[in-house]
Design an enzyme around this catalytic site. Structure first.
Site, PDB file in Angstrom:
ATOM      1  N   LYS A 171       0.839  -1.198   0.000  1.00 13.10           N
ATOM      2  CA  LYS A 171       0.000   0.000   0.000  1.00 13.10           C
ATOM      3  C   LYS A 171       0.876   1.251   0.000  1.00 13.10           C
ATOM      4  CE  LYS A 171      -1.796   2.310   3.499  1.00 13.10           C
ATOM      5  NZ  LYS A 171      -1.660   3.675   3.009  1.00 13.10           N
ATOM      6  N   GLU A 244      10.241   1.012  10.210  1.00 15.45           N
ATOM      7  CA  GLU A 244      11.240   2.061   9.936  1.00 15.45           C
ATOM      8  C   GLU A 244      10.553   3.390  10.180  1.00 15.45           C
ATOM      9  OE1 GLU A 244      14.291   1.751   9.592  1.00 15.45           O
ATOM     10  OE2 GLU A 244      14.619  -0.299   8.914  1.00 15.45           O
ATOM     11  N   CYS A 278      13.776  10.916   6.291  1.00 11.62           N
ATOM     12  CA  CYS A 278      13.884  10.409   7.662  1.00 11.62           C
ATOM     13  C   CYS A 278      15.287  10.618   8.200  1.00 11.62           C
ATOM     14  CB  CYS A 278      13.477   8.941   7.718  1.00 11.62           C
ATOM     15  SG  CYS A 278      14.342   7.892   6.554  1.00 11.62           S
ATOM     16  N   GLU A 375      10.739  16.318  15.271  1.00 15.09           N
ATOM     17  CA  GLU A 375      11.140  16.050  13.891  1.00 15.09           C
ATOM     18  C   GLU A 375      10.351  16.992  12.988  1.00 15.09           C
ATOM     19  OE1 GLU A 375       9.605  12.490  11.962  1.00 15.09           O
ATOM     20  OE2 GLU A 375      11.437  12.283  10.801  1.00 15.09           O
TER      21      GLU A 375
HETATM   22  P1  NAD Z   1       2.600   8.133   8.336  1.00 19.14           P
HETATM   23  O1  NAD Z   1       2.943   7.326   9.526  1.00 19.14           O
HETATM   24  O2  NAD Z   1       1.579   9.196   8.457  1.00 19.14           O
HETATM   25  O3  NAD Z   1       2.103   7.200   7.148  1.00 19.14           O
HETATM   26  C1  NAD Z   1       2.882   6.141   6.622  1.00 19.14           C
HETATM   27  C2  NAD Z   1       1.968   5.129   5.971  1.00 19.14           C
HETATM   28  O4  NAD Z   1       1.154   4.527   6.963  1.00 19.14           O
HETATM   29  C3  NAD Z   1       1.012   5.695   4.932  1.00 19.14           C
HETATM   30  O5  NAD Z   1       0.914   4.769   3.867  1.00 19.14           O
HETATM   31  C4  NAD Z   1      -0.292   5.798   5.696  1.00 19.14           C
HETATM   32  O6  NAD Z   1      -1.426   5.723   4.864  1.00 19.14           O
HETATM   33  C5  NAD Z   1      -0.221   4.568   6.589  1.00 19.14           C
HETATM   34  N1  NAD Z   1      -1.002   4.641   7.819  1.00 19.14           N
HETATM   35  C6  NAD Z   1      -1.456   5.741   8.468  1.00 19.14           C
HETATM   36  N2  NAD Z   1      -2.092   5.384   9.604  1.00 19.14           N
HETATM   37  C7  NAD Z   1      -2.037   4.033   9.672  1.00 19.14           C
HETATM   38  C8  NAD Z   1      -2.483   3.077  10.629  1.00 19.14           C
HETATM   39  N3  NAD Z   1      -3.123   3.431  11.746  1.00 19.14           N
HETATM   40  N4  NAD Z   1      -2.225   1.782  10.389  1.00 19.14           N
HETATM   41  C9  NAD Z   1      -1.548   1.402   9.299  1.00 19.14           C
HETATM   42  N5  NAD Z   1      -1.090   2.259   8.353  1.00 19.14           N
HETATM   43  C10 NAD Z   1      -1.335   3.561   8.542  1.00 19.14           C
HETATM   44  O7  NAD Z   1       3.993   8.711   7.829  1.00 19.14           O
HETATM   45  P2  NAD Z   1       4.252   9.723   6.618  1.00 19.14           P
HETATM   46  O8  NAD Z   1       3.788  11.076   7.074  1.00 19.14           O
HETATM   47  O9  NAD Z   1       3.715   9.133   5.358  1.00 19.14           O
HETATM   48  O10 NAD Z   1       5.838   9.695   6.500  1.00 19.14           O
HETATM   49  C11 NAD Z   1       6.662  10.558   7.215  1.00 19.14           C
HETATM   50  C12 NAD Z   1       7.299   9.844   8.394  1.00 19.14           C
HETATM   51  O11 NAD Z   1       7.934   8.667   7.955  1.00 19.14           O
HETATM   52  C13 NAD Z   1       8.379  10.668   9.069  1.00 19.14           C
HETATM   53  O12 NAD Z   1       8.277  10.526  10.474  1.00 19.14           O
HETATM   54  C14 NAD Z   1       9.667  10.013   8.582  1.00 19.14           C
HETATM   55  O13 NAD Z   1      10.777  10.214   9.426  1.00 19.14           O
HETATM   56  C15 NAD Z   1       9.253   8.587   8.486  1.00 19.14           C
HETATM   57  N6  NAD Z   1      10.118   7.861   7.567  1.00 19.14           N
HETATM   58  C16 NAD Z   1      10.964   6.905   8.056  1.00 19.14           C
HETATM   59  C17 NAD Z   1      11.818   6.228   7.205  1.00 19.14           C
HETATM   60  C18 NAD Z   1      12.763   5.179   7.707  1.00 19.14           C
HETATM   61  O14 NAD Z   1      13.245   4.408   6.906  1.00 19.14           O
HETATM   62  N7  NAD Z   1      13.053   5.117   8.996  1.00 19.14           N
HETATM   63  C19 NAD Z   1      11.821   6.524   5.849  1.00 19.14           C
HETATM   64  C20 NAD Z   1      10.943   7.502   5.389  1.00 19.14           C
HETATM   65  C21 NAD Z   1      10.090   8.159   6.251  1.00 19.14           C
END
Ligand code: NAD
Length: 472
Positions: A171, A244, A278, A375
């Site tokens: 997804k 992650e 990230c 962050e």
């Molecule tokens: P997010 O947590 O809002 O969403 C990530 C994904 O999870 C999306 O596909 C979203 O639709 C889905 N999602 C949302 N709520 C959910 C739930 N309750 N259950 C299951 N899935 C759900 O994150 P974002 O805003 O898309 O991304 C930014 C964040 O991601 C930042 O904190 C960044 O640091 C982190 N990030 C981490 C890495 C890493 O490798 N450590 C890499 C990229 C981004």
């Protein structure tokens, strides 16, 4: 293939549309320009059932065949890199050249992982017995990706999981579903039906997936807050998880650096992709002796870089990817202003309804201010002074996060010593943002749970099976 329309999910190898759709917004204009399917519960059930049915024959195939298909998937990305990059810019906001690098990087990842084969360990090979441990796949993987590197971070999951013999339902983020949907269409000509299903939808779909009993493991990349919800949801039936998550990465700049040499690198280590990375530098600790010199150089670069629509020639930094994130970043900026922090802004930003934020350096704010502690995930970089190395290591480590960090110095031994004391999964010395498919990437503390990349990352999609054979 038409990359500008006809966005469909891939379920059981076939393109599938839905009764309702979600709008996809171009962050450079703030206007919706495409519609993506909004997966129903029944369609998710169908995707999981398809992945389940495909699992047995897929895991039974010789690994060389699975590896060959992952390599072919990389070739397909390269062959369509220009079209995918244009679409990427529209939905994600990043300038086209950098968007193309993401597609090419994802292809390189698929090619590299296609050459990885899990090990077989022999604990005893004697006349009495043979004891060997091999690794077997887990089953059906639930993969959930964020919007900041939508293609790369999806392929980080697809490649090792499928080589290992699992099948998957992937997804993308509701903010950036389009490239992933088109990649699903491309890959449906390579993988047998059901091996890689791709579903898109709104905010309900993620929780439906993580709570679905048909999955054996969840591989999630996103924020720490969501990661905790994913972990909770996985506990019900003890699904394996890899998380992650977020970071608040510190970079430490020692007084012996050549400022002209490092300023540009430090700037883009913090601001590339408009700081929506990230592992971007999010707290910049600079020795007092060189603080003013580095601040002035970074401010000059900030003034010179063009912030704008990634589809326009010469744009270096695009918009914030979505309105939700834009509001968060603006809230941090408002907080910094309300607390009278000193802000150094870069050049002008377009005023057209797009989600643009000026490149901003915060000049030596208090350690406890929100802009240091949270962050930002947007182009606001706090620069902080230090005099004492012990003190700065403690400040760098005083975070619930532990994703990555950086040390800048001509004294490599001193820098390595500091790196070893940083509580993060990755540390760069005199470089930044460099990640490789053969090298483990793991968040410490609340930045993650488990590992991606390297053989360690592939083994997260497998489980050991030890076979004891009596001889004689
Ligand atoms: P997010 O947590 O809002 O969403 C990530 C994904 O999870 C999306 O596909 C979203 O639709 C889905 N999602 C949302 N709520 C959910 C739930 N309750 N259950 C299951 N899935 C759900 O994150 P974002 O805003 O898309 O991304 C930014 C964040 O991601 C930042 O904190 C960044 O640091 C982190 N990030 C981490 C890495 C890493 O490798 N450590 C890499 C990229 C981004």
């Amino acid at each position: 293939m038409n990359f500008a329309a006809d966005y469909a999910m891939t379920i059981d190898g076939k393109p599938v549309t839905s009764a309702t759709t979600i709008d996809v917004v171009n962050p450079a204009t703030g206007e919706a320009f495409a519609k993506a399917p909004d997966c129903s519960r029944e369609q998710l059930d169908a995707a999981v059932a398809s992945a389940r049915a495909a699992y047995k024959p897929w895991r039974a195939r010789p690994i060389a065949e699975r590896q060959a298909m992952i390599k072919a998937a990389g070739d397909a990305l390269l062959a369509n890199a220009d079209d995918l990059a244009r679409l990427f810019t529209h939905e994600q906001g990043r300038p086209v050249d950098a968007a193309k690098q993401e597609i090419q990087g994802a292809a390189a990842w698929l090619h590299a992982v296609a050459q990885m084969t899990p090990p077989v360990h022999t604990s005893e090979d004697s006349p009495a017995q043979l004891i060997q441990t091999r690794y077997v796949p887990l089953g059906v993987i639930c993969a959930i990706a964020p919007w900041n590197f939508p293609v790369t971070l999806s392929m980080w999951k697809v490649a090792p999981a499928l080589v290992a013999g699992n099948t998957m339902v992937l997804k993308p983020s509701p903010f950036t579903p389009l490239c992933t949907l088109k990649i699903g269409e491309l890959f449906s000509k390579i993988f047998p039906p059901g091996v890689l299903n791709i579903v898109s939808g709104g905010d309900d779909l993620g929780p439906w997936m993580t709570g679905h009993p048909g999955f054996d493991k969840i591989s999630f990349t996103g924020s720490t807050a969501t990661g905790k919800r994913v972990m909770e949801s996985a506990a019900k039936d003890l699904k394996r998880i890899t998380l992650e998550l977020g970071g608040n990465d510190a970079a430490i700049v020692l007084p012996d650096v050549d400022l002209d040499e490092v300023a540009q690198k430090i700037f883009f280590g913090a601001f590339f992709n408009s700081a929506q990375i990230c592992v971007a530098t999010k707290r910049l600790y600079v020795h007092t002796d060189i603080y003013d010199g580095l601040r002035d150089r970074l401010a000059a670069i900030a003034k010179a870089v063009k912030v704008g629509d990634g589809a326009e020639q010469g744009t270096v930094l695009g918009p914030i990817q979505n309105k939700r994130q834009y509001d968060r970043v603006m809230d941090l900026l408002d907080d910094a202003r309300a607390n009278n922090l000193t802000l150094i802004h870069g050049g002008d930003i377009p005023e057209n309804g797009g989600y643009f934020v000026p490149v901003t350096i915060v000049d030596n704010p208090p350690e406890g201010s929100r802009v240091v502690q949270e962050e930002a995930f947007g182009p606001i970089l706090p620069m902080l002074k230090f005099d004492d190395i012990e003190d700065v290591i403690d400040r760098a480590n005083a975070s619930e996060y532990g994703l990555a960090g950086a040390v800048w110095s001509k004294d490599i031994d001193a820098a390595i010593d500091i790196a070893h004391r940083m509580e993060t999964g990755t540390v760069w010395i005199n470089q930044n943002l460099n990640l490789r498919p053969d090298t483990p990437f793991a968040g410490h503390k609340q930045s993650g749970f488990g590992i991606e990349n390297g053989m360690e990352g592939m083994l997260e999609y497998m489980v050991p099976q030890s076979v004891y054979v009596a001889r004689g």
